[in-house]
Design a protein around this motif. Structure first.
Motif, PDB file in Angstrom:
ATOM      1  N   VAL A  23       0.867  -1.172   0.000  1.00 46.51           N
ATOM      2  CA  VAL A  23       0.000   0.000   0.000  1.00 46.51           C
ATOM      3  C   VAL A  23       0.906   1.225   0.000  1.00 46.51           C
ATOM      4  O   VAL A  23       1.528   1.549   1.006  1.00 46.51           O
ATOM      5  CB  VAL A  23      -0.923   0.005   1.231  1.00 46.51           C
ATOM      6  CG1 VAL A  23      -1.821   1.230   1.205  1.00 46.51           C
ATOM      7  CG2 VAL A  23      -1.755  -1.264   1.253  1.00 46.51           C
ATOM      8  N   ALA A  24       1.023   1.888  -1.134  1.00 45.06           N
ATOM      9  CA  ALA A  24       1.992   2.970  -1.287  1.00 45.06           C
ATOM     10  C   ALA A  24       1.410   4.288  -0.782  1.00 45.06           C
ATOM     11  O   ALA A  24       0.217   4.564  -0.962  1.00 45.06           O
ATOM     12  CB  ALA A  24       2.400   3.103  -2.747  1.00 45.06           C
ATOM     13  N   PRO A  25       2.240   5.146  -0.159  1.00 45.46           N
ATOM     14  CA  PRO A  25       1.752   6.455   0.308  1.00 45.46           C
ATOM     15  C   PRO A  25       1.582   7.420  -0.852  1.00 45.46           C
ATOM     16  O   PRO A  25       2.234   7.307  -1.892  1.00 45.46           O
ATOM     17  CB  PRO A  25       2.870   6.914   1.256  1.00 45.46           C
ATOM     18  CG  PRO A  25       4.100   6.232   0.757  1.00 45.46           C
ATOM     19  CD  PRO A  25       3.643   4.909   0.218  1.00 45.46           C
ATOM     20  N   ASN A  26       0.676   8.364  -0.668  1.00 41.03           N
ATOM     21  CA  ASN A  26       0.478   9.442  -1.631  1.00 41.03           C
ATOM     22  C   ASN A  26       1.185  10.692  -1.129  1.00 41.03           C
ATOM     23  O   ASN A  26       0.937  11.137   0.002  1.00 41.03           O
ATOM     24  CB  ASN A  26      -1.014   9.732  -1.820  1.00 41.03           C
ATOM     25  CG  ASN A  26      -1.753   8.579  -2.475  1.00 41.03           C
ATOM     26  OD1 ASN A  26      -1.262   7.984  -3.420  1.00 41.03           O
ATOM     27  ND2 ASN A  26      -2.929   8.253  -1.968  1.00 41.03           N
ATOM     28  N   ASP A  27       2.057  11.255  -1.935  1.00 41.10           N
ATOM     29  CA  ASP A  27       2.764  12.486  -1.588  1.00 41.10           C
ATOM     30  C   ASP A  27       2.063  13.671  -2.244  1.00 41.10           C
ATOM     31  O   ASP A  27       1.697  13.620  -3.429  1.00 41.10           O
ATOM     32  CB  ASP A  27       4.222  12.427  -2.048  1.00 41.10           C
ATOM     33  CG  ASP A  27       5.035  11.410  -1.261  1.00 41.10           C
ATOM     34  OD1 ASP A  27       4.723  11.208  -0.072  1.00 41.10           O
ATOM     35  OD2 ASP A  27       5.974  10.824  -1.834  1.00 41.10           O
ATOM     36  N   TYR A  28       1.878  14.742  -1.467  1.00 41.43           N
ATOM     37  CA  TYR A  28       1.189  15.928  -1.960  1.00 41.43           C
ATOM     38  C   TYR A  28       2.086  17.143  -1.797  1.00 41.43           C
ATOM     39  O   TYR A  28       3.042  17.146  -0.995  1.00 41.43           O
ATOM     40  CB  TYR A  28      -0.117  16.165  -1.191  1.00 41.43           C
ATOM     41  CG  TYR A  28      -1.120  15.032  -1.288  1.00 41.43           C
ATOM     42  CD1 TYR A  28      -1.977  14.932  -2.377  1.00 41.43           C
ATOM     43  CD2 TYR A  28      -1.221  14.075  -0.281  1.00 41.43           C
ATOM     44  CE1 TYR A  28      -2.914  13.906  -2.464  1.00 41.43           C
ATOM     45  CE2 TYR A  28      -2.149  13.044  -0.359  1.00 41.43           C
ATOM     46  CZ  TYR A  28      -2.989  12.964  -1.460  1.00 41.43           C
ATOM     47  OH  TYR A  28      -3.901  11.951  -1.534  1.00 41.43           O
ATOM     48  N   ILE A  29       1.761  18.195  -2.554  1.00 36.16           N
ATOM     49  CA  ILE A  29       2.372  19.502  -2.359  1.00 36.16           C
ATOM     50  C   ILE A  29       1.261  20.490  -2.038  1.00 36.16           C
ATOM     51  O   ILE A  29       0.070  20.190  -2.213  1.00 36.16           O
ATOM     52  CB  ILE A  29       3.164  19.961  -3.601  1.00 36.16           C
ATOM     53  CG1 ILE A  29       2.227  20.066  -4.821  1.00 36.16           C
ATOM     54  CG2 ILE A  29       4.332  19.018  -3.880  1.00 36.16           C
ATOM     55  CD1 ILE A  29       2.921  20.620  -6.069  1.00 36.16           C
ATOM     56  N   VAL A  30       1.635  21.668  -1.562  1.00 39.15           N
ATOM     57  CA  VAL A  30       0.650  22.651  -1.142  1.00 39.15           C
ATOM     58  C   VAL A  30      -0.288  22.995  -2.307  1.00 39.15           C
ATOM     59  O   VAL A  30       0.158  23.263  -3.427  1.00 39.15           O
ATOM     60  CB  VAL A  30       1.344  23.927  -0.629  1.00 39.15           C
ATOM     61  CG1 VAL A  30       0.312  25.002  -0.260  1.00 39.15           C
ATOM     62  CG2 VAL A  30       2.217  23.605   0.569  1.00 39.15           C
ATOM     63  N   GLY A  31      -1.589  22.931  -2.030  1.00 41.54           N
ATOM     64  CA  GLY A  31      -2.591  23.262  -3.030  1.00 41.54           C
ATOM     65  C   GLY A  31      -3.141  22.074  -3.783  1.00 41.54           C
ATOM     66  O   GLY A  31      -4.114  22.222  -4.537  1.00 41.54           O
ATOM     67  N   ASP A  32      -2.547  20.896  -3.589  1.00 41.86           N
ATOM     68  CA  ASP A  32      -3.067  19.704  -4.264  1.00 41.86           C
ATOM     69  C   ASP A  32      -4.456  19.355  -3.757  1.00 41.86           C
ATOM     70  O   ASP A  32      -4.762  19.522  -2.571  1.00 41.86           O
ATOM     71  CB  ASP A  32      -2.139  18.516  -4.034  1.00 41.86           C
ATOM     72  CG  ASP A  32      -0.959  18.496  -5.003  1.00 41.86           C
ATOM     73  OD1 ASP A  32      -0.949  19.340  -5.916  1.00 41.86           O
ATOM     74  OD2 ASP A  32      -0.056  17.652  -4.827  1.00 41.86           O
ATOM     75  N   SER A  33      -5.280  18.853  -4.658  1.00 39.65           N
ATOM     76  CA  SER A  33      -6.613  18.394  -4.269  1.00 39.65           C
ATOM     77  C   SER A  33      -6.512  17.052  -3.559  1.00 39.65           C
ATOM     78  O   SER A  33      -5.764  16.168  -3.990  1.00 39.65           O
ATOM     79  CB  SER A  33      -7.514  18.262  -5.496  1.00 39.65           C
ATOM     80  OG  SER A  33      -7.724  19.517  -6.108  1.00 39.65           O
ATOM     81  N   ILE A  34      -7.253  16.917  -2.489  1.00 39.28           N
ATOM     82  CA  ILE A  34      -7.277  15.679  -1.711  1.00 39.28           C
ATOM     83  C   ILE A  34      -8.579  14.955  -2.032  1.00 39.28           C
ATOM     84  O   ILE A  34      -9.666  15.499  -1.806  1.00 39.28           O
ATOM     85  CB  ILE A  34      -7.176  15.951  -0.200  1.00 39.28           C
ATOM     86  CG1 ILE A  34      -6.006  16.895   0.101  1.00 39.28           C
ATOM     87  CG2 ILE A  34      -7.044  14.646   0.562  1.00 39.28           C
ATOM     88  CD1 ILE A  34      -4.663  16.353  -0.291  1.00 39.28           C
ATOM     89  N   PRO A  35      -8.512  13.730  -2.556  1.00 37.43           N
ATOM     90  CA  PRO A  35      -9.757  13.022  -2.919  1.00 37.43           C
ATOM     91  C   PRO A  35     -10.571  12.647  -1.683  1.00 37.43           C
ATOM     92  O   PRO A  35     -10.034  12.182  -0.684  1.00 37.43           O
ATOM     93  CB  PRO A  35      -9.250  11.781  -3.649  1.00 37.43           C
ATOM     94  CG  PRO A  35      -7.859  11.566  -3.139  1.00 37.43           C
ATOM     95  CD  PRO A  35      -7.312  12.931  -2.858  1.00 37.43           C
ATOM     96  N   SER A 182      11.798  14.793   2.285  1.00 40.11           N
ATOM     97  CA  SER A 182      11.925  15.412   0.965  1.00 40.11           C
ATOM     98  C   SER A 182      11.059  16.658   0.810  1.00 40.11           C
ATOM     99  O   SER A 182      11.034  17.260  -0.262  1.00 40.11           O
ATOM    100  CB  SER A 182      11.551  14.393  -0.118  1.00 40.11           C
ATOM    101  OG  SER A 182      10.205  13.971   0.046  1.00 40.11           O
ATOM    102  N   GLY A 183      10.339  17.028   1.888  1.00 34.48           N
ATOM    103  CA  GLY A 183       9.500  18.216   1.843  1.00 34.48           C
ATOM    104  C   GLY A 183       8.106  17.983   1.317  1.00 34.48           C
ATOM    105  O   GLY A 183       7.336  18.937   1.152  1.00 34.48           O
ATOM    106  N   LYS A 184       7.747  16.723   1.054  1.00 35.32           N
ATOM    107  CA  LYS A 184       6.398  16.403   0.605  1.00 35.32           C
ATOM    108  C   LYS A 184       5.470  16.217   1.819  1.00 35.32           C
ATOM    109  O   LYS A 184       5.929  16.074   2.947  1.00 35.32           O
ATOM    110  CB  LYS A 184       6.409  15.128  -0.239  1.00 35.32           C
ATOM    111  CG  LYS A 184       7.244  15.240  -1.511  1.00 35.32           C
ATOM    112  CD  LYS A 184       6.626  16.223  -2.471  1.00 35.32           C
ATOM    113  CE  LYS A 184       7.423  16.321  -3.768  1.00 35.32           C
ATOM    114  NZ  LYS A 184       7.405  15.095  -4.548  1.00 35.32           N
TER     115      LYS A 184
END
Length: 619
Positions: A23-35, A182-184
């Motif tokens: 089960v792989a993690p999802n990496d986001y950056i600021v402003g990304d839409s979260i499902p 990594s800042g994610k």
């Protein structure tokens, strides 16, 4: 030493081993839409159980807000569908680190009929289930013993004050995130605080959520409802790998350990009694019997030694017993495999429906052993209609379970429940049954029938010996009740938690405790069957085959009694459909336990009887 190894395995199962399956993690950056996804509405486990009917989030009577392009169903695993998950896209728009206050979702007008429907669901303590980044949206609780916070999946559809139901139309999301090296950004927790508000919308479409007046749906006239939500973000030190820990908090670990200690005491007691029978009584009997002069006619044949000429006489209805033994072997192997997989962390709760999916597939693959055991047992019982055993081994028990399942599914369909299994899924189950399970079972039956014939240690007399009057405790019903209570006593505490998780829609993950209890159950069933078969033979009753199956299989009787007590104490106000579902599934569970424990009891007793009659010298 063994206890230390088992304790280590238990700790491993409670730790971070849940993420082995990829089960792989999802990496986001600021402003990304979260499902955001929505799941079925289910009865809550925080109160007395009032219903077993789950409903789609977009059920017409709820008339919740929908996405602009309409809700889209998310693909699910077979096990997820069987357990009632119906996942759709949601209209909520979340963006990483973007706090939102009083966002308008939509406005609805409820007529009296859906108002009464929703009010009833509120009184039945239904909860709404959502998923954000693979995590269930949860309500926050505190552990009464440690004071630590933990999550409980889902949140209340509404609340009741002074007997009046109020709809929760405003959601306050609090989302916890963790910053990687990594800042994610990764989502590590999603909690919600629902509220009931008589919100309003001005002419420009701006909502006002400041009202403290609760909103109640009028059962006699139309009611305007404004749905809104707010979002706040909170940084957390929790790493992604342990984000499920708060969902899997053990509130009653001491009770589980008490259950293990209690069960272990039962096993030690039973094994001690069996040891006394085998090492002292039987050993003395056999030694004394074999030391006598066989030609002098001075053998002192009493008790179990008197029935040596009838003890291997084929039982009544050998075909039925053979098929039940095969199904019991299949269930035992399936249960052992799935529990070991879960103990090793291979069945992650983040992979929805993985546990029931694996159970179904492993059960189908182990049909080979069902066919082999059925054919082998039928051969030992000197059955002649071998074609019938080949046909019934893969069809008798599954067809009975499937028929009850289909009947219960019609009740779910009649109530408009999301728990009703779709026709396509039914076809898939039949496909797995006939294209995988049946051929494997036939192959197993062929191997069983071709195996070397069993040679009994003694010849069977042509004329059956008359069975003397049996003591009361060895009559059919009293003996089964006396024998069945001991295996049940070794598992009843863990059984309570399993049933609570099943009926209350909670996560059950304590596979370390389950592994220990399962092993104790097997040992208890074997010991109690051997003990009662010995008592039976000492009373000169040679009809031990069916009895050995039912001695340990009597555990199922107490599971039904336990289900009845659970229904009386934890369920209230059940409608007819919910009552039929509850007892229908309870009968299926008890039937499967009967087959599994019965196979264990018969197998142990067969080995016991074979060994003791091989140990004596018969002229």
């Amino acid at each position: 030493m063994i206890s230390y190894v088992l304790s280590l395995l238990l700790l491993c199962s409670i730790g971070s081993a849940f993420y082995l399956p990829g089960v792989a993690p999802n990496d986001y950056i600021v402003g990304d839409s979260i499902p955001v996804l929505v799941n079925s509405l289910t009865p809550s486990g925080d109160y007395d159980l009032k219903s077993l009917i789950a409903y789609d989030y977009y059920h017409p009577n709820f008339d919740f807000c929908q996405p602009e392009d309409g809700p889209k169903q998310v693909s699910e695993s077979l096990g997820s569908i069987l357990f009632g998950d119906r996942i759709f896209t949601a209209p909520y728009k979340l963006k990483l680190l973007e706090n939102q206050e009083c966002v308008l979702l939509c406005a609805k007008t409820y007529s009296p009929k859906p108002s009464r429907f929703i009010n009833r669901r509120i009184r039945e303590h239904y909860v709404m289930n959502m998923i954000v980044d693979g995590l269930p949206v949860a309500r926050v609780h505190k552990n009464s013993a440690t004071g630590e916070e933990f999550y409980s999946s889902g949140f209340a559809l509404g609340e009741i004050h002074d007997g009046t139901p109020y709809l929760n139309n405003h959601l306050n999301f609090e989302i916890e995130y963790h910053v990687t090296k990594s800042g994610k950004y990764r989502i590590v927790g999603v909690s919600v605080y629902p509220a009931s508000k008589q919100s309003t919308v001005d002419d420009l479409g701006n909502p006002d959520c400041s009202s403290t007046v609760l909103i109640s749906l009028d059962s006699d006239s139309a009611t305007e409802v404004v749905y809104t939500y707010s979002v706040s973000w909170k940084e957390s030190a929790t790493p992604w790998a342990t984000r499920w820990d708060k969902y899997l908090e053990v509130e009653d670990s001491k009770i589980h350990w008490f259950s293990i200690v209690n069960s272990s005491a039962i096993v030690v007691f039973l094994l001690g009694m069996v040891g006394v029978v085998l090492l002292r009584t039987l050993h003395k009997d056999i030694s004394h019997y074999n030391e006598l002069d066989l030609d002098s006619g001075s053998q002192e044949e009493t008790g179990w030694k008197l029935v040596y000429g009838d003890v291997f006489r084929p039982p009544s209805h050998p075909l039925l017993l053979s098929v039940m033994l095969g199904s019991g072997a299949q269930l035992l192997l399936m249960g052992t495999t799935v529990i070991v997989f879960a103990l090793m962390g291979l069945l992650s709760p983040s992979n929805r429906g993985s546990l029931p999916t694996v159970m179904l597939l492993v059960f189908a693959l182990y049909a080979f052993f069902s066919g082999y055991v059925s054919a082998r047992a039928y051969q030992i019982f000197q059955g002649e209609n071998w074609k019938l055993v080949v046909i019934l081994a893969p069809t008798l028990v599954p067809s009975c379970v499937f028929s009850v399942f289909v009947m219960l599914n019609f009740f779910l369909i009649s109530k408009g429940s999301s728990g009703a299994v779709p026709f396509g899924t039914m076809v898939l189950i039949v496909f797995i049954w006939f294209l995988i399970s049946v051929p494997l079972s036939c192959a197993g039956s062929y191997c069983g029938l071709k195996a070397k014939a069993y040679e009994a240690p003694v010849r069977v007399n042509q004329i059956p010996r008359q069975i003397p009057t049996q003591p009361t405790y060895l009559l059919l019903v009293p003996s089964i009740l006396c024998a069945g209570i001991l295996p049940f006593g070794s598992i009843f505490v863990e059984l309570y938690f399993i049933l609570s998780s099943l009926w209350m829609h909670k996560y059950y993950y304590m596979f370390g405790f389950l592994f220990l209890c399962f092993g104790i159950l097997i040992a208890t069933c074997a010991a109690v069957s051997i003990l009662f078969v010995y008592f039976l033979l000492c009373a000169e009753n040679y009809n031990w085959q069916w009895r050995s199956f039912m001695f340990s299989g009597g555990t199922a009787i107490y599971i039904l009694i336990h289900s009845l007590i659970f229904w009386v104490t934890r369920a209230s106000g059940f409608n007819f459909a919910s009552a039929v579902l509850y007892f229908g599934y309870s009968f299926i569970l008890a039937g499967l336990v009967f087959l599994l424990t019965g196979f264990v009891g018969f197998s142990a007793s067969f080995i016991f009887v074979d060994r003791i009659y091989r140990a004596i010298k018969i002229d």
